[in-house]
Design a protein around this motif. Sequence first.
Motif, short mmCIF file in Angstrom:
data_model
loop_
_atom_site.label_atom_id
_atom_site.label_comp_id
_atom_site.label_asym_id
_atom_site.label_seq_id
_atom_site.Cartn_x
_atom_site.Cartn_y
_atom_site.Cartn_z
N SER A 142 0.83 -1.22 0.00
CA SER A 142 0.00 0.00 0.00
C SER A 142 0.86 1.26 0.00
O SER A 142 0.41 2.32 -0.44
CB SER A 142 -0.89 0.07 1.24
N SER A 198 -3.95 2.30 9.98
CA SER A 198 -2.52 2.39 9.60
C SER A 198 -1.80 1.05 9.50
O SER A 198 -0.71 1.00 8.93
CB SER A 198 -1.75 3.20 10.64
N PRO A 253 -0.27 -2.44 8.46
CA PRO A 253 0.93 -2.61 9.28
C PRO A 253 1.83 -1.39 9.35
O PRO A 253 2.75 -1.35 10.14
CB PRO A 253 1.66 -3.77 8.58
N TRP A 310 1.93 3.28 5.01
CA TRP A 310 1.62 4.71 4.81
C TRP A 310 2.35 5.54 5.86
O TRP A 310 2.78 6.66 5.57
CB TRP A 310 0.11 4.94 4.91
N LEU A 343 -7.14 -0.68 14.63
CA LEU A 343 -7.67 -1.71 15.53
C LEU A 343 -6.57 -2.69 15.89
O LEU A 343 -6.56 -3.26 16.98
CB LEU A 343 -8.76 -2.51 14.81
N TYR A 366 -6.44 2.08 18.58
CA TYR A 366 -7.85 2.38 18.79
C TYR A 366 -8.62 2.27 17.48
O TYR A 366 -8.09 2.57 16.41
CB TYR A 366 -8.02 3.83 19.27
N SER A 367 -9.91 1.96 17.62
CA SER A 367 -10.82 2.09 16.48
C SER A 367 -11.06 3.58 16.25
O SER A 367 -11.10 4.36 17.21
CB SER A 367 -12.16 1.42 16.81
N LEU A 385 -8.78 3.24 5.58
CA LEU A 385 -9.61 2.31 6.35
C LEU A 385 -10.34 1.32 5.46
O LEU A 385 -10.91 1.69 4.44
CB LEU A 385 -10.66 3.10 7.13
N SER A 386 -10.31 0.07 5.89
CA SER A 386 -10.98 -0.98 5.14
C SER A 386 -11.56 -1.98 6.12
O SER A 386 -10.85 -2.46 7.00
CB SER A 386 -9.93 -1.65 4.24
N LYS A 424 -9.74 6.63 1.38
CA LYS A 424 -10.00 5.46 0.53
C LYS A 424 -11.51 5.26 0.43
O LYS A 424 -12.23 5.46 1.43
CB LYS A 424 -9.37 4.20 1.17
#
Length: 196
Positions: free
Chosen positions: A24, A49, A51, A54, A73, A87-88, A112-113, A151
Amino acid sequence: MKLSEARKDYYRKRAKNDGFRSRSAYKLLQLNKSYHFLKKGSRVIDFGSYPGGWLQVAKGEVGQDGLVIGTDLKQIDYLEDVVLLNYSVEDPELQEYLIGHIRHVDVVLSDLSPNISGIWEIDHITQINLSRVAFSLATRVLKDGGAGIFKVFDGDTLRAFVKELSTRFQRVKISKPDASRQSSSESYLVCSGFRE
Ligand SMILES: C[S@@+](CC[C@H](N)C(=O)[O-])C[C@H]1O[C@@H](n2cnc3c(N)ncnc32)[C@H](O)[C@@H]1O
């Protein structure tokens, strides 16, 4: 091997050689090459984020005078000079911390996915709703003129989300970097000119 698989494989190998944690990383490098939103000294928050590809790119671009904060997460392994949170984006504790303590942010990134269910309508709306949370937080921390990269999974709600973004950003462009598989329905909304 299918062409899309070959491309995935190419970026995976390249990431390994270049020391990036994920392929990514090239998506962000390519987006930034086109739109130049990451600058020396920038303050950046990255949502989703793990692993950390980015985060590596962002840290490299902003340098020692910049600030990079990432949350996921999943626990992200140590990265020098990067603030790592576990954190979420939906967690009120994270939201209060960012809104209360981290202001004047130049760039909000969101890759986020959700976990993919395979039912496209559900995955699309779940993903857009995550991006909406990232956007909502962005509106609380970005400085005037700031940028946001979100995204998105293509689908019925995308147009409505672009409209929502357009109420706070002067420009919203849709971009699909080469490192994003053509067969995937993801793309990135590149937003600039945030209005506080
Ligand atoms: C495509 S990956 C991100 C890859 C990352 N940009 C990189 O370069 O390594 C998407 C991430 O979104 C995270 N995610 C999904 N839902 C989340 C949530 N509610 N809060 C925080 N992170 C979440 C997933 O755990 C996953 O790590």
